[in-house]
Design a protein around this motif. Structure first.
Motif, mmCIF file in Angstrom:
data_model
loop_
_atom_site.group_PDB
_atom_site.id
_atom_site.type_symbol
_atom_site.label_atom_id
_atom_site.label_comp_id
_atom_site.label_asym_id
_atom_site.label_seq_id
_atom_site.Cartn_x
_atom_site.Cartn_y
_atom_site.Cartn_z
ATOM 1 N N MET A 52 0.831 -1.220 0.000
ATOM 2 C CA MET A 52 0.000 0.000 0.000
ATOM 3 C C MET A 52 0.859 1.261 0.000
ATOM 4 S SD MET A 52 -3.265 0.522 -0.151
ATOM 5 C CE MET A 52 -3.594 2.141 -0.825
ATOM 6 N N LEU A 54 2.905 2.503 2.730
ATOM 7 C CA LEU A 54 3.058 3.249 3.982
ATOM 8 C C LEU A 54 4.536 3.531 4.258
ATOM 9 C CD1 LEU A 54 0.307 1.533 6.142
ATOM 10 C CD2 LEU A 54 0.291 3.808 5.165
ATOM 11 N N SER A 55 4.787 4.720 4.785
ATOM 12 C CA SER A 55 6.159 5.234 4.806
ATOM 13 C C SER A 55 7.123 4.460 5.708
ATOM 14 C CB SER A 55 6.155 6.708 5.205
ATOM 15 O OG SER A 55 5.646 6.844 6.515
ATOM 16 N N PRO A 76 0.761 6.466 -1.032
ATOM 17 C CA PRO A 76 -0.451 5.643 -0.816
ATOM 18 C C PRO A 76 -1.696 6.201 -1.495
ATOM 19 C CG PRO A 76 0.688 5.990 1.263
ATOM 20 C CD PRO A 76 1.410 6.814 0.245
ATOM 21 N N TRP A 77 -1.893 7.534 -1.436
ATOM 22 C CA TRP A 77 -3.148 8.070 -1.985
ATOM 23 C C TRP A 77 -3.237 7.875 -3.495
ATOM 24 C CZ3 TRP A 77 -3.232 12.061 -5.546
ATOM 25 C CH2 TRP A 77 -2.079 12.822 -5.682
ATOM 26 N N ALA A 80 -4.141 4.303 -4.037
ATOM 27 C CA ALA A 80 -5.570 4.114 -3.727
ATOM 28 C C ALA A 80 -6.415 4.568 -4.911
ATOM 29 C CB ALA A 80 -5.928 4.891 -2.476
ATOM 30 N N ARG A 81 -6.078 5.712 -5.447
ATOM 31 C CA ARG A 81 -6.898 6.240 -6.552
ATOM 32 C C ARG A 81 -6.737 5.441 -7.839
ATOM 33 N NH1 ARG A 81 -7.261 12.782 -5.847
ATOM 34 N NH2 ARG A 81 -7.696 12.727 -3.617
ATOM 35 N N LEU A 86 -6.624 -0.937 0.998
ATOM 36 C CA LEU A 86 -6.179 -1.718 2.150
ATOM 37 C C LEU A 86 -7.218 -1.639 3.251
ATOM 38 C CD1 LEU A 86 -4.034 -3.200 3.928
ATOM 39 C CD2 LEU A 86 -3.098 -0.957 4.489
ATOM 40 N N SER A 87 -7.618 -2.793 3.743
ATOM 41 C CA SER A 87 -8.509 -2.837 4.900
ATOM 42 C C SER A 87 -7.649 -3.159 6.105
ATOM 43 C CB SER A 87 -9.562 -3.925 4.680
ATOM 44 O OG SER A 87 -10.231 -4.179 5.862
ATOM 45 N N ARG A 104 -16.865 11.482 2.460
ATOM 46 C CA ARG A 104 -15.679 12.032 1.779
ATOM 47 C C ARG A 104 -15.003 10.981 0.901
ATOM 48 N NH1 ARG A 104 -14.333 17.189 4.023
ATOM 49 N NH2 ARG A 104 -16.294 17.793 4.975
ATOM 50 N N ILE A 105 -14.985 9.733 1.371
ATOM 51 C CA ILE A 105 -14.376 8.672 0.553
ATOM 52 C C ILE A 105 -15.176 8.515 -0.732
ATOM 53 C CG2 ILE A 105 -13.953 6.175 0.409
ATOM 54 C CD1 ILE A 105 -13.178 6.252 3.389
ATOM 55 N N ILE A 108 -14.371 10.970 -3.400
ATOM 56 C CA ILE A 108 -13.129 10.725 -4.149
ATOM 57 C C ILE A 108 -13.384 9.754 -5.307
ATOM 58 C CG2 ILE A 108 -10.815 9.665 -4.014
ATOM 59 C CD1 ILE A 108 -10.648 10.670 -1.135
ATOM 60 N N TYR A 109 -14.242 8.745 -5.027
ATOM 61 C CA TYR A 109 -14.378 7.665 -6.011
ATOM 62 C C TYR A 109 -15.591 7.789 -6.921
ATOM 63 C CZ TYR A 109 -10.520 5.806 -3.427
ATOM 64 O OH TYR A 109 -9.288 5.674 -2.860
ATOM 65 N N THR A 148 -15.492 1.026 3.744
ATOM 66 C CA THR A 148 -14.595 1.946 3.019
ATOM 67 C C THR A 148 -14.101 1.282 1.726
ATOM 68 O OG1 THR A 148 -12.496 1.275 4.073
ATOM 69 C CG2 THR A 148 -13.786 2.972 5.208
ATOM 70 N N ILE A 149 -13.915 -0.031 1.780
ATOM 71 C CA ILE A 149 -13.456 -0.763 0.586
ATOM 72 C C ILE A 149 -14.573 -0.795 -0.462
ATOM 73 C CG2 ILE A 149 -12.584 -2.988 -0.286
ATOM 74 C CD1 ILE A 149 -10.618 -1.726 1.660
ATOM 75 N N GLU B 314 -1.801 8.802 7.727
ATOM 76 C CA GLU B 314 -1.468 7.719 6.794
ATOM 77 C C GLU B 314 -2.683 6.854 6.495
ATOM 78 O OE1 GLU B 314 3.140 6.954 6.381
ATOM 79 O OE2 GLU B 314 2.160 5.559 7.750
ATOM 80 N N GLU B 317 -4.601 8.611 3.944
ATOM 81 C CA GLU B 317 -3.918 8.563 2.646
ATOM 82 C C GLU B 317 -4.142 7.218 1.955
ATOM 83 O OE1 GLU B 317 0.127 10.198 2.571
ATOM 84 O OE2 GLU B 317 -0.460 11.423 4.289
#
Lengths: 239, 362
Positions: A52, A54-55, A76-77, A80-81, A86-87, A104-105, A108-109, A148-149, B314, B317
């Motif tokens: 995914m 993550l830093s 990651p964003w 995702a787009r 990721l769940s 908001r999610i 985006i989609y 969210t998924i 995160e 994100e």
């Protein structure tokens, strides 16, 4: 003809200066559920978080292709787009109402995603006015994450133990939702370490086993599950 | 007859008020500098006996009501006041639509001195939305306000502060509640005022009266904002909730003191104060205080100050939010206090302001 939607090649991941995933290879096909099994601490969650982007999960070697596009160095964003989701096993409690987060999610989609349908399917209507993941039960957390998924309609969903801390009845419901996602074309990588959830899934495809950071070559998920449940991970590893 | 300059300023003020969702033309007033330049109340409301007028005018024309209620809980006299609003809602009158008030600074160097007197008689209900803003920089707004809520009456006051960086503000509000009276106070500051000193005192003088005060305070630049809210639960069965959300960007300083004093039986009070620092040079201080003189009073408080957590950012994100969007969303969620029961138009105005606040960059 199966179509590869996610290809992870020779992935090596470092966390806090330590190599946790070693040269992992995984392939996920569109509309198929692949299972990643393994005992606690074997590196499964680390691998999902690295995929995914993550830093804290540094990819020191390897490549990740999503629908043939190299996403290895994307934030990651962007992943995702592009269709990767990721769940979380344990999402952080957020100071945002669950309803606002989902709204908001869905923005985006795209508008075609219907929040009401999604929350009805996952039975979380009663949580919409509460702070996301704050004081939720195990089952509520998993169903909220799955919502969210559903809203992001991903090409690939990485599901990190959606069955842990959940009662048997909820496990069945979660299995149904995962099957439905796969039916709609999403490729799924399902992480679990008990395999209970996998027993209820209809669209099960490949199975992988992860031990001490090493991922086995892909095999038939049902056969692998049977061996794991009968003989345990160590015996499988010795084979 | 207004001068050209006053007319232009009034037009500008009306426009700006509308942008903030304060439509005084639907019923309300504008005080520009020292003078009330605009006042409108529908005939329907006048017929119900509602009095809505300038404060000096009220002192002359309705002296009996004025003298009974004015300067009971605040110190001062009309001699020291430039203008202000007088609202009287007689017994048993329900006002569903809000009355809008604007206090506008339109002249550099001016000191605007306001006194508002609001009387909601027994079994009545009203909502007031006040917007305080400025058309110029370098000025002072000073206000005194008294609110009397009768038995089983209810008053909701919404106040929006939007000032410029060289504006200083000093305000004092006193609220008196009768038996079973309800008072809700929603305050939002979203400005870069140089300094704000705002004190509120709520006196529960009737059994079973209830109050709730939500303060959403955001500052940026070098603002120095001080708030103090004190509630006195002086009668049986009274209750109060004080909720604060403090957001400092840049070098803004916010100090919030909240105090609930339980003096009687079966009283309940709760303080919920949260601060968020988005800049490096800012400062937030929260001082919640509970004081009880009754063995069966229930007083609680929770307070926290923090910044946005990396794991929260995160997480968002991974759901497709850019870092900037994720910060905005977390700030927006933080500012939410869960107020309910407001008319849709006021709720929308507040939501729009909170949305703007959450998107503002530090």
């Amino acid at each position: 003809m199966p179509q590869k939607i996610l290809e992870v090649s020779n992935l090596t991941v470092e966390v806090g200066g330590k190599i946790v995933v070693k040269n992992a290879n995984i392939e996920i096909e569109r509309g198929e559920i692949s299972v990643l099994l393994g005992p606690n601490g074997s590196g499964k969650t680390t691998m999902l978080k690295a995929i995914m982007g993550l830093s804290d999960y540094k990819i020191v070697e390897g490549k990740i292709l999503l629908d043939s596009v190299d996403i290895t160095s994307l934030p990651p964003w962007e992943r995702a787009r592009m269709g990767l989701a990721l769940s979380y096993q344990n999402p952080p409690p957020l100071p945002i109402k669950m309803g606002m987060l989902l709204e908001r999610i869905s923005k985006i989609y795209g508008k075609e995603v219907n929040i009401t349908n999604a929350v009805n399917q996952t039975v979380i209507t009663h949580l919409l006015e509460r702070d996301a993941f704050s004081g939720f039960s195990g089952g509520e957390i998993k169903r909220s994450e799955l919502t969210t998924i559903l809203l992001s309609k991903p090409k690939v969903a990485l599901l990190d133990e959606p069955d842990s801390g959940v009662d048997v009845e909820s496990v069945r419901k979660i299995a149904k939702l995962i099957d439905q996602l796969a039916e709609e074309g999403t490729g799924i990588l399902l992480v679990t370490h008990v395999g209970l959830l996998a027993r209820y899934l209809r669209r099960l495809g490949k199975g992988y086993v992860m031990m001490r950071g090493i991922v086995s070559p892909g095999g038939d998920a049902r056969k692998i599950l049977k061996i794991v449940l009968n003989e345990g991970y160590e015996n499988l590893y010795r084979r | 007859m207004l001068s050209n300059d006053a007319n232009e300023k009034l037009t500008e003020a009306l426009g700006k008020a509308k942008e903030l969702g304060i439509d005084v033309e639907k019923g309300g007033s504008i005080v520009l500098n020292e003078t009330m330049l605009f006042r409108r109340l529908s005939e329907e409301l006048e017929k119900k006996g509602i009095i809505y007028t300038e404060i000096h005018e009220a002192a002359k024309e309705y002296s009996d009501i004025f003298e009974k209620h004015a300067f009971m809980k605040v110190r001062g006299s009309l001699k020291e006041i430039d203008s202000g609003v007088f609202l009287y809602v007689p017994r048993g009158v329900i006002l569903e639509k809000p009355i809008f008030n604007c206090f506008v600074l339109g002249k550099r160097g001016i000191v605007q001195r306001i006194y508002n007197l609001i009387i909601i008689e027994d079994d009545s209900k009203a909502i007031g939305l006040s917007g305080c803003f400025t058309l110029v920089n370098e000025a002072i707004h000073s206000s005194l306000e008294e609110i009397h809520v009768g038995s089983n009456a209810s008053f909701t006051k919404v106040m929006l502060h939007n000032w410029l960086p060289k504006i200083s503000v000093s305000a004092f509000t006193a609220v008196q509640l009768g038996r079973g009276g309800k008072y809700q106070d929603i305050y939002v500051n979203y400005s870069e005022a140089r300094s704000i000193s705002f004190n509120t005192r709520i006196y529960h003088e009737g059994d079973y009266s209830a109050s709730r005060a939500d303060q959403i305070i955001a500052t940026s630049g070098t603002g120095d904002l001080k708030y103090s809210t004190e509630v006195f639960l002086s009668r049986k069965g009274t209750s109060s909730q004080l909720i604060s959300r403090l957001l400092s960007r840049d070098r803004g300083k916010i100090k919030s003191k909240t105090k609930i004093v339980a003096e009687e039986k079966e009283t309940k009070g709760h303080i919920d104060c949260k601060g968020m620092l988005l800049g490096d040079g800012g400062e937030i201080s929260t001082i919640p205080e509970l004081s009880s003189m009754s063995s069966d009073a229930e007083l609680t408080h929770e307070a926290s100050i923090g910044k946005i957590k990396k794991e929260e950012l995160e997480y968002l994100e991974t759901k497709g939010f850019t870092e900037e969007q994720a910060i905005s969303l977390l700030v927006r969620g933080f500012l939410e206090t869960g107020t309910t029961g407001l008319p849709e138009s006021i709720k929308n105005s507040i939501d729009n302001i909170l949305e703007r606040l959450s998107r503002a960059k530090g």
